[in-house]
Design an enzyme around this catalytic site. Sequence first.
Site, mmCIF file in Angstrom:
data_model
loop_
_atom_site.group_PDB
_atom_site.id
_atom_site.type_symbol
_atom_site.label_atom_id
_atom_site.label_comp_id
_atom_site.label_asym_id
_atom_site.label_seq_id
_atom_site.Cartn_x
_atom_site.Cartn_y
_atom_site.Cartn_z
ATOM 1 N N ASP A 142 9.370 2.986 -1.015
ATOM 2 C CA ASP A 142 8.232 3.636 -0.171
ATOM 3 C C ASP A 142 8.700 3.385 1.415
ATOM 4 O O ASP A 142 8.104 2.327 1.943
ATOM 5 C CB ASP A 142 7.028 3.148 -0.630
ATOM 6 C CG ASP A 142 5.941 3.823 0.260
ATOM 7 O OD1 ASP A 142 4.729 3.459 0.008
ATOM 8 O OD2 ASP A 142 6.114 4.622 1.209
ATOM 9 N N TYR B 262 0.744 -1.021 0.012
ATOM 10 C CA TYR B 262 0.126 -0.029 0.022
ATOM 11 C C TYR B 262 0.863 1.277 -0.174
ATOM 12 O O TYR B 262 1.862 1.525 0.769
ATOM 13 C CB TYR B 262 -1.158 -0.074 1.201
ATOM 14 C CG TYR B 262 -1.895 1.247 1.382
ATOM 15 C CD1 TYR B 262 -1.563 2.412 2.338
ATOM 16 C CD2 TYR B 262 -2.744 1.417 0.650
ATOM 17 C CE1 TYR B 262 -2.343 3.144 2.380
ATOM 18 C CE2 TYR B 262 -3.796 2.517 0.868
ATOM 19 C CZ TYR B 262 -3.395 3.434 1.596
ATOM 20 O OH TYR B 262 -4.203 4.616 1.722
ATOM 21 N N LYS C 277 4.822 9.769 8.380
ATOM 22 C CA LYS C 277 4.731 9.300 9.628
ATOM 23 C C LYS C 277 5.762 9.807 10.609
ATOM 24 O O LYS C 277 5.503 11.108 11.028
ATOM 25 C CB LYS C 277 4.929 7.704 9.690
ATOM 26 C CG LYS C 277 3.626 7.140 8.849
ATOM 27 C CD LYS C 277 3.741 5.719 8.649
ATOM 28 C CE LYS C 277 2.404 5.132 7.622
ATOM 29 N NZ LYS C 277 1.177 5.107 8.252
HETATM 30 P P1 KE4 Z 1 -0.550 8.607 4.414
HETATM 31 O O1 KE4 Z 1 -1.268 9.258 2.971
HETATM 32 O O2 KE4 Z 1 -1.636 7.652 4.969
HETATM 33 O O3 KE4 Z 1 0.046 9.564 5.241
HETATM 34 O O4 KE4 Z 1 0.532 7.453 3.884
HETATM 35 C C1 KE4 Z 1 -0.012 6.556 2.935
HETATM 36 C C2 KE4 Z 1 1.110 5.444 2.987
HETATM 37 C C3 KE4 Z 1 2.259 5.278 2.237
HETATM 38 N N1 KE4 Z 1 3.052 4.240 2.324
HETATM 39 C C4 KE4 Z 1 3.029 3.347 2.984
HETATM 40 C C5 KE4 Z 1 4.087 2.200 3.185
HETATM 41 C C6 KE4 Z 1 1.758 3.532 4.133
HETATM 42 O O5 KE4 Z 1 1.991 2.564 5.000
HETATM 43 C C7 KE4 Z 1 1.099 4.476 4.126
HETATM 44 C C8 KE4 Z 1 -0.231 4.449 5.052
HETATM 45 N N2 KE4 Z 1 -0.259 3.561 5.868
HETATM 46 C C9 KE4 Z 1 -1.387 3.463 6.558
HETATM 47 C C10 KE4 Z 1 -1.518 2.310 7.506
HETATM 48 N N3 KE4 Z 1 -1.059 0.911 7.021
HETATM 49 C C11 KE4 Z 1 -1.954 4.571 7.148
HETATM 50 C C12 KE4 Z 1 -3.141 4.346 7.851
HETATM 51 C C13 KE4 Z 1 -4.591 4.736 7.383
HETATM 52 O O6 KE4 Z 1 -4.709 4.362 6.004
HETATM 53 O O7 KE4 Z 1 -5.456 5.042 8.108
#
Ligand code: KE4
Length: 427
Positions: A238, A143, A266
């Site tokens: 990523d 993801y 994060k």
């Molecule tokens: P954000 O747009 O949520 O800040 O980041 C996206 C993203 C990009 N790359 C990786 C490897 C990520 O894990 C994420 C976001 N992680 C999720 C949890 N698995 C965020 C939690 C959510 O979607 O509410």
Amino acid sequence: MTSRNESLFARAQQRVPAGVNSPVRAFRAVGGTPPFLERASGAYLWDADGARYIDYVGSWGPMVAGHTHPKVVEAVQAAAARALSFGAPTESEIELAEAICRLVPSVEMVRLVSSGTEATMTAIRLARGFSERDAIVKFEGCYHGHADSLLVKAGSGALTFGNPSSAGVPAVTAAQTVVLGYNDAAAARELFAARGAEIAGVIVEPVAGNMNLVLPAPGFLETLREQCTRHGAVLIFDEVMTGFRVATGGAQQRFGIRPDLTTLGKVIGGGMPVGAFGGRAEIMRHIAPLGPVYQAGTLSGNPVAVAAGLATLALIEAPGFQQGIEATAKALVSGLAAQAKKAGVVFSAQSIGSMFGLYFRATPPASFAEVMQCDQERFNRFFHEMLARGIYLAPSAYEAGFVSAAHGTAEVEATLAAARAAFAVVA
Ligand code: KE4
């Protein structure tokens, strides 16, 4: 009597889809009512009903130093008292850029944005603009946020709710995204042999954390590096989740692979909205206004968010910080595996850095297919037994867990005591 969590959830659903601002928070995968949180400190959370939890979600990764760390709160308060936002350059943004380049050596230049999605979305556009090609390669179960090109066989919430390929993404867009099996180095070699000249870039979670935790197989990341170099494709790590968690310098430091671009998020915001993309200066100079690849953001480099990020990075650079959280994660997973064994429950667990995975499967999965063999129903029952005993795990069998520097022996022992009872129930 209706709890405040239940009444708040009912009220939220009147005005917010599923009552939440991000799908996984709705507990639809595990069932039940999500606690509405009101306060956090160190390793602990408190909900609207006054219940206290030991937190292993950590806001999905950012809270590596623990919640409301005094140094982070102080930095945020001081920054906010000066200005909430300028939309103009500040010295603190230079300091954060310099800190990222120091900690992640493959990053020679970096631009700040406000989320991981913005970072990966831009990295994809930059790879396409730099290479003048269109095809992007990603891996099933990974993801990378919710940009159109990346919501194809995605992990995290998309996987949790069984819509790994989202509605609303035009077929022509999805067609430019090629999805391979995570850890399938042979498939990557075959794809490059057939279509190498079309591939703009490969984006990968160097340690997968969005189909639960899956480690890179020996040679997998090396194959991606070698194939991208040979065919002129951009290798994007990523590290939004793995950055500063798998090692201080991210998975790329731990595995000794130098990507062309890295995306971060994060931890670099310490809980405030910060994302970043960076890498080889030669590529980064293609970003506007230097080059033809456009990207912008009203709140990019926001001074309050940057203050939280700088304070957090200062904490993780302290001697022994990484070793401490790594030891905590190891103690947690080995203790949980021992409790499951005593209860006769088919279970395994592993950690890398301060991330961990729990699996209702005899051994940790090494591929998406093996992840899907985990007993999701038993995870869901275990999740609620733990929640009822004050342990807040990720509400999905397809998410990694996180410890922080605020988790100590007392928290691990309390978690293992809860797990002893929970495993007995789900056995
Ligand atoms: P954000 O747009 O949520 O800040 O980041 C996206 C993203 C990009 N790359 C990786 C490897 C990520 O894990 C994420 C976001 N992680 C999720 C949890 N698995 C965020 C939690 C959510 O979607 O509410």
